[in-house]
Design a protein around this motif. Sequence first.
Motif, PDB file in Angstrom:
ATOM      1  N   GLU A  45       8.707   2.863 -10.441  1.00 31.13           N
ATOM      2  CA  GLU A  45       7.764   1.956  -9.793  1.00 31.13           C
ATOM      3  C   GLU A  45       8.320   1.530  -8.436  1.00 31.13           C
ATOM      4  O   GLU A  45       9.353   0.858  -8.370  1.00 31.13           O
ATOM      5  N   LEU A  46       7.652   1.943  -7.387  1.00 31.22           N
ATOM      6  CA  LEU A  46       7.955   1.481  -6.041  1.00 31.22           C
ATOM      7  C   LEU A  46       6.818   0.569  -5.598  1.00 31.22           C
ATOM      8  O   LEU A  46       5.646   0.952  -5.697  1.00 31.22           O
ATOM      9  N   ARG A  47       7.178  -0.608  -5.105  1.00 29.32           N
ATOM     10  CA  ARG A  47       6.161  -1.565  -4.679  1.00 29.32           C
ATOM     11  C   ARG A  47       6.406  -1.977  -3.229  1.00 29.32           C
ATOM     12  O   ARG A  47       7.410  -2.615  -2.913  1.00 29.32           O
ATOM     13  N   GLU A  48       5.477  -1.586  -2.360  1.00 31.53           N
ATOM     14  CA  GLU A  48       5.474  -1.961  -0.946  1.00 31.53           C
ATOM     15  C   GLU A  48       6.849  -1.776  -0.314  1.00 31.53           C
ATOM     16  O   GLU A  48       7.410  -2.679   0.316  1.00 31.53           O
ATOM     17  N   VAL A  49       7.392  -0.578  -0.479  1.00 33.33           N
ATOM     18  CA  VAL A  49       8.737  -0.256  -0.003  1.00 33.33           C
ATOM     19  C   VAL A  49       8.695   0.212   1.450  1.00 33.33           C
ATOM     20  O   VAL A  49       7.890   1.072   1.815  1.00 33.33           O
TER      21      VAL A  49
END
Length: 235
Positions: free
Chosen positions: A7-11
Amino acid sequence: MNLPLIELREVSRRYDDGPPALSDASLTVRSGEAVAILGPSGSGKSTLLNLIAGLDRPDTGTVTVDGVRVDRLGEAGSARYRRSRIGMVFQFFNLLDDLTVTDNVVLPAQLAGMARGEAARRATELLESLGIDRHARARPGRLSGGERQRVAVARALMNRPPLLLADEPTGALDTAAGRDVSRLLAELNAEGQTIVVVTHDLALARSCTHRTVRIADGRIIEDVRSHTAAEESVR
């Protein structure tokens, strides 16, 4: 296939004063998926791979893999994370030519503290399943490119990682060897291995994954699923 593994969030990640290498990227990869990250050189796909692998940290956003907040790890924690949760396959194999094939394969297990007998049994099992057990005592320099990449895959799978990352895995191979490695990746995914392949090669993506994520100028611009691509490649 129901639980998120990545899970990548707003990277976002920027180097020096240049434009962002990655900008507000959000991505979820579920357990058992095979995903290709597509894009030209400089698009941000290698940055994305490095963030997932814990080789780099984002400036903003969060990176979670197999329940681990990778963006919060220090150097020692990142090393432990890669040993236990990540298997990596590179374009140029990164094998040690002064070691035998078997010694290359068992190296991650030794670093993780696996018992010698267990590591030897696991290495033998992998080499047999990948069809390269006859080269167990050979040095990597004596093998073909396709055979060396199979050794690299065996090494990557040694500690039974939940995630296999492949960075341009066929980029240094001829066409026939490239097809062989593509087929191998598809077969591993069919057995349940989660795979993320970074490449600029659409043919590779179609042959061994069932989802393609396109990156351009540091942004994810497309995320397309195809449930038949990996299946067709192993028929």
